[in-house]
Motif scaffolding. Structure first.
Motif, short mmCIF file in Angstrom:
data_model
loop_
_atom_site.label_atom_id
_atom_site.label_comp_id
_atom_site.label_asym_id
_atom_site.label_seq_id
_atom_site.Cartn_x
_atom_site.Cartn_y
_atom_site.Cartn_z
N LEU A 11 0.83 -1.21 0.00
CA LEU A 11 0.00 0.00 0.00
C LEU A 11 0.86 1.26 0.00
O LEU A 11 0.56 2.23 -0.70
CB LEU A 11 -0.94 0.00 1.20
CG LEU A 11 -2.08 -1.02 1.15
CD1 LEU A 11 -2.86 -1.00 2.46
CD2 LEU A 11 -3.00 -0.73 -0.02
N PHE A 12 1.94 1.25 0.77
CA PHE A 12 2.85 2.39 0.78
C PHE A 12 3.51 2.57 -0.58
O PHE A 12 3.69 3.70 -1.05
CB PHE A 12 3.90 2.21 1.88
CG PHE A 12 4.80 3.40 2.04
CD1 PHE A 12 4.31 4.57 2.58
CD2 PHE A 12 6.12 3.33 1.64
CE1 PHE A 12 5.14 5.67 2.73
CE2 PHE A 12 6.94 4.43 1.78
CZ PHE A 12 6.46 5.60 2.32
N ALA A 13 3.83 1.46 -1.25
CA ALA A 13 4.43 1.55 -2.59
C ALA A 13 3.43 2.13 -3.59
O ALA A 13 3.82 2.92 -4.46
CB ALA A 13 4.92 0.18 -3.03
N PHE A 14 2.17 1.75 -3.50
CA PHE A 14 1.17 2.33 -4.40
C PHE A 14 1.00 3.82 -4.14
O PHE A 14 0.81 4.60 -5.07
CB PHE A 14 -0.18 1.60 -4.27
CG PHE A 14 -0.25 0.34 -5.08
CD1 PHE A 14 -0.03 0.34 -6.44
CD2 PHE A 14 -0.52 -0.87 -4.46
CE1 PHE A 14 -0.08 -0.82 -7.19
CE2 PHE A 14 -0.57 -2.04 -5.18
CZ PHE A 14 -0.36 -2.02 -6.55
N LEU A 15 1.10 4.24 -2.88
CA LEU A 15 1.07 5.66 -2.57
C LEU A 15 2.27 6.37 -3.20
O LEU A 15 2.13 7.47 -3.74
CB LEU A 15 1.05 5.87 -1.06
CG LEU A 15 1.07 7.31 -0.57
CD1 LEU A 15 -0.23 8.02 -0.95
CD2 LEU A 15 1.28 7.36 0.92
N MET A 16 3.43 5.72 -3.15
CA MET A 16 4.63 6.30 -3.78
C MET A 16 4.44 6.42 -5.29
O MET A 16 4.87 7.42 -5.90
CB MET A 16 5.85 5.44 -3.48
CG MET A 16 6.37 5.58 -2.06
SD MET A 16 7.71 4.45 -1.66
CE MET A 16 8.92 4.82 -2.90
N ILE A 17 3.81 5.43 -5.90
CA ILE A 17 3.56 5.50 -7.35
C ILE A 17 2.64 6.67 -7.67
O ILE A 17 2.86 7.42 -8.63
CB ILE A 17 2.99 4.17 -7.86
CG1 ILE A 17 4.07 3.09 -7.83
CG2 ILE A 17 2.41 4.32 -9.27
CD1 ILE A 17 3.58 1.70 -8.16
N LEU A 18 1.59 6.87 -6.86
CA LEU A 18 0.69 8.00 -7.08
C LEU A 18 1.41 9.34 -6.93
O LEU A 18 1.19 10.27 -7.70
CB LEU A 18 -0.49 7.92 -6.12
CG LEU A 18 -1.49 6.80 -6.38
CD1 LEU A 18 -2.56 6.78 -5.29
CD2 LEU A 18 -2.12 6.95 -7.75
N ILE A 19 2.29 9.43 -5.94
CA ILE A 19 3.07 10.66 -5.76
C ILE A 19 4.00 10.88 -6.95
O ILE A 19 4.14 12.00 -7.45
CB ILE A 19 3.86 10.62 -4.43
CG1 ILE A 19 2.89 10.71 -3.25
CG2 ILE A 19 4.87 11.75 -4.36
CD1 ILE A 19 3.54 10.46 -1.91
N GLY A 20 4.62 9.81 -7.45
CA GLY A 20 5.48 9.91 -8.63
C GLY A 20 4.72 10.36 -9.86
O GLY A 20 5.20 11.20 -10.64
N ILE A 156 9.04 6.19 -8.79
CA ILE A 156 8.18 5.09 -9.27
C ILE A 156 8.97 3.80 -9.32
O ILE A 156 8.47 2.73 -8.94
CB ILE A 156 7.55 5.46 -10.63
CG1 ILE A 156 6.57 6.63 -10.46
CG2 ILE A 156 6.87 4.26 -11.26
CD1 ILE A 156 6.08 7.22 -11.74
N PHE A 157 10.21 3.86 -9.78
CA PHE A 157 11.06 2.66 -9.81
C PHE A 157 11.24 2.09 -8.41
O PHE A 157 11.14 0.88 -8.20
CB PHE A 157 12.43 2.99 -10.43
CG PHE A 157 13.43 1.89 -10.28
CD1 PHE A 157 13.37 0.77 -11.09
CD2 PHE A 157 14.42 1.96 -9.31
CE1 PHE A 157 14.28 -0.26 -10.95
CE2 PHE A 157 15.34 0.94 -9.17
CZ PHE A 157 15.27 -0.17 -9.99
N SER A 158 11.51 2.96 -7.45
CA SER A 158 11.69 2.50 -6.07
C SER A 158 10.41 1.86 -5.54
O SER A 158 10.47 0.84 -4.83
CB SER A 158 12.09 3.69 -5.20
OG SER A 158 12.28 3.30 -3.89
N ALA A 159 9.27 2.40 -5.89
CA ALA A 159 8.00 1.83 -5.45
C ALA A 159 7.76 0.46 -6.07
O ALA A 159 7.33 -0.48 -5.40
CB ALA A 159 6.84 2.77 -5.80
N VAL A 160 8.06 0.33 -7.36
CA VAL A 160 7.89 -0.96 -8.03
C VAL A 160 8.84 -2.00 -7.42
O VAL A 160 8.45 -3.16 -7.19
CB VAL A 160 8.11 -0.81 -9.55
CG1 VAL A 160 8.19 -2.16 -10.24
CG2 VAL A 160 6.99 0.02 -10.16
N MET A 161 10.07 -1.60 -7.13
CA MET A 161 11.02 -2.53 -6.51
C MET A 161 10.55 -2.93 -5.10
O MET A 161 10.75 -4.06 -4.67
CB MET A 161 12.42 -1.91 -6.43
CG MET A 161 13.10 -1.78 -7.76
SD MET A 161 13.48 -3.38 -8.49
CE MET A 161 12.36 -3.42 -9.85
N SER A 162 9.90 -2.01 -4.41
CA SER A 162 9.37 -2.32 -3.09
C SER A 162 8.23 -3.34 -3.18
O SER A 162 8.13 -4.25 -2.36
CB SER A 162 8.87 -1.04 -2.42
OG SER A 162 8.38 -1.30 -1.14
#
Length: 176
Positions: A11-20, A156-162
Motif C-alpha cells: 500500500l505504501f508503494a502504491f502511494l509512492m507511485i501515485l506521488i510519482g 516510481i522505480f523505487s515503489a515498483v522494486m518495493s
C-alpha cells in the motif's frame, strides 16, 4: 515478513507511485513537493527509530546504534526541509548524492550477500539503477523539469522494486 507487513509495504508503494505520477503531471512546479516528501519521509524514519529506541532498543545489544541512526535521520530530514530557499543546483546535487549513496549501500549489501551465497542479483540491480538515476540527475541538472521527471521516475522505480520485494519469497539463513 507477516501478511500485514507485506500489505502495508504494498500500500505504501502504491502511494509512492501515485506521488510519482503527480510529480510527472506537475513538472517543474513539483520541485517543492520533492523537497517536502523527502524531508518528511526522513523525519518520519528518524522519529520511528527514536520511538523504537525508547520503547525497546535501549535494552538490546546494539540499541545505541538505533538511537544514533534515528537522530541522524531526523537531522537530515530537518536539514532537507530547510533547503527550500537554497538555489536549486545545490539541492539537486544533495538529492543526487543521497540517491547515489543509497545505490552504493545497496551494492555493498549485495556484495556481502554474494559473499555468503545469498540472493544478491536483485539488490545489485536496484543499486546500479539508483546510481544511474543519480548520474542522470547530475547530467541534466540545469533543466528543472527534466530533473523532476527523473526524480519521479526514480520514485516510481523505487515503489515498483518495493512491491516486487514484498511479493517475493524471503530467504531465511539459519545456523546449524
Amino acid at each position: 515478513m507477516t501478511i500485514w507487513q507485506r500489505l502495508r509495504k504494498i500500500l505504501f508503494a502504491f502511494l509512492m507511485i501515485l506521488i510519482g505520477i503527480a510529480m510527472l503531471a506537475f513538472g517543474e512546479r513539483a520541485y517543492m513537493a520533492i523537497i517536502g516528501v523527502f524531508s518528511i519521509s526522513l523525519e518520519i524514519i528518524g522519529l520511528r527509530m527514536l520511538w523504537f529506541y525508547f520503547r525497546m532498543a535501549r535494552h538490546m545489544v546494539g540499541g545505541r546504534t538505533i538511537l544514533f541512526r534515528g537522530v541522524l535521520f531526523l537531522d537530515f530530514g530537518i536539514f532537507t526541509g530547510s533547503l527550500a530557499w537554497v538555489p536549486r543546483v545545490y539541492v539537486l546535487m544533495y538529492l543526487a548524492g543521497t540517491l547515489a549513496f543509497s545505490g552504493i549501500v545497496d551494492l555493498v549489501g549485495a556484495n556481502e550477500a554474494r559473499g555468503i551465497n545469498s540472493s544478491w542479483k536483485f539488490k545489485t540491480f536496484q543499486g546500479v539503477v539508483k546510481v544511474m538515476f543519480a548520474i542522470i540527475c547530475l547530467i541534466f541538472m540545469r533543466s528543472g523539469a527534466r530533473v523532476v521527471n527523473i526524480c519521479a521516475a526514480g520514485f516510481i522505480f523505487s515503489a515498483v522494486m518495493s512491491i516486487v520485494n514484498a511479493l517475493r519469497r524471503q530467504q531465511v539463513i539459519t545456523i546449524d
